[in-house]
Scaffold this active site. Sequence first.
Site, PDB file in Angstrom:
ATOM      1  CB  SER A 140      -1.100  -0.197   1.277  1.00 23.91           C
ATOM      2  OG  SER A 140      -1.525   1.299   1.544  1.00 23.91           O
ATOM      3  CE  LYS A 166      -4.472  -0.386   0.331  1.00 24.18           C
ATOM      4  NZ  LYS A 166      -5.355  -0.976   1.166  1.00 24.18           N
ATOM      5  CE  LYS A 168      -4.386   3.743   1.850  1.00 21.55           C
ATOM      6  NZ  LYS A 168      -5.196   2.865   2.548  1.00 21.55           N
ATOM      7  CG  ASP A 194      -8.012   2.160   0.835  1.00 22.65           C
ATOM      8  OD1 ASP A 194      -9.088   2.502   1.123  1.00 22.65           O
ATOM      9  OD2 ASP A 194      -7.604   1.023   1.447  1.00 22.65           O
ATOM     10  CD  GLU A 219      -8.791  -0.871   0.204  1.00 21.31           C
ATOM     11  OE1 GLU A 219      -7.694  -1.517  -0.289  1.00 21.31           O
ATOM     12  OE2 GLU A 219      -9.100  -0.927   1.438  1.00 21.31           O
ATOM     13  CG  ASP A 244     -10.131  -1.889   4.585  1.00 17.57           C
ATOM     14  OD1 ASP A 244     -11.056  -2.270   5.608  1.00 17.57           O
ATOM     15  OD2 ASP A 244      -9.454  -0.841   4.394  1.00 17.57           O
ATOM     16  CE  LYS A 268      -7.901  -3.057   6.160  1.00 19.99           C
ATOM     17  NZ  LYS A 268      -7.724  -1.287   6.876  1.00 19.99           N
ATOM     18  N   GLY A 296      -3.818  -4.550   5.273  1.00 19.93           N
ATOM     19  CA  GLY A 296      -3.169  -4.164   6.770  1.00 19.93           C
ATOM     20  C   GLY A 296      -3.641  -3.010   7.252  1.00 19.93           C
TER      21      GLY A 296
END
Length: 373
Positions: A140, A166, A168, A194, A219, A244, A268, A296
């Site tokens: 991430s 991934k 952000k 995400d 996400e 998520d 998660k 994570g």
Amino acid sequence: MRIQSLRLHRLNMPLVRAFETSFGRQTVRDVLLVQIETDAGEGWGECVAGADPVYSAEYVDGCQHVIEHHLAPALVAASRSSEAGIIAEDLESLFAFVIGHRMAKAAIEAAVLDAQLRAAGLSFGTYLGATRAEVDCGVSVGIADSIDELLAEVAEYVDEGYRRIKLKIRPGWDLSPVRAVRNLIGARMLLQVDANTAYTVADIDHLRRLDEFDLVLIEQPFVEDNIRDHVTLAHAIDTPVCLDESITTVGVAIDAIERDATSIVNIKPGRVGGYIEAVRIHDACVLRDVRVWCGGMLETGIGRAANVALAGLPGFRLPGDTSASARYYAEDLTEPFVLVDGRLRVPTGPGNGVEVRRDLVAAWATRPVLLVR
Ligand code: NPQ
Ligand code: MG
């Protein structure tokens, strides 16, 4: 098992680099560990809550409070009064009197599971149902100060062997960084984004422009309790929507899947109240042919070990945010998790299979150890 006591440890661990998301910039991890002592030996669990209530309503001081004043006393009392003792499978009903607080409950569950599996000589992977010895890993990547800095960071991770990137994103940091990274890593590398709830339904036309980058998923674009707008988005774009923050229980997961709000699920354990609930969500997704991956929360080796075991289950068909220790920490609280060919090994020793470095837990403590018995 007889649970004799719980110890709560708090420590700060500096991150190797600042990690910025749509909800803020983290430079240190404020870690809460639960250590339980039982007649069968000890166990350790890690709480995933952040220092501030910005990813979720839960935050680490709140978790510590609810553990100290509500969950731990109930656990110790139940252990005293129960003939058979307490195991992890008893915790859901034992803790049902506390509403929510899943991250706090999950930290205790992890510690109880670690103790009972160590006593039984079973690994987390075996107990949870892992079918793989190694898991594919992604990374991430935080919001950067510039596209150039982002590309330099992504290039490092690609060199290290990560199998998925991934990014952000947030309004103002989406199409340009995604385009630049896609150009850098090429068409074949797995890429996903995400948003951590940073968008609204008014942004759907804008989010549709992500379709050209062939992303694995987007996400959690919208606020966590709004399933309906995710349904609208999923029907309006080609990129798969993955929830998520919204997925708090197996019931919510099934509801969101059946309404077409999510076609891939981020699991998660901390967010859903523990590993037992995480496996239920995995099973519900497998039954519906929905792929899952393991999220994570900047875990130390203690939480990471159990997550890697979970990611070994058959439904985890996408690389997780189960990165190497070195992605976040120069020195980990356990033996470090090291990426080999883009994968991490599922620990095979009893319990979570890692050894806690008590010297570091003590050296990095920010508060005295809190004992509940
Ligand atoms: C996510 N994790 O998937 C989270 C967000 C996140 C690896 O992207 C402290 C506590 C810092 C919780 C930073 C990753 C955190 C945190 C990020 C959660 O949405
Ligand atoms: Mg997320």
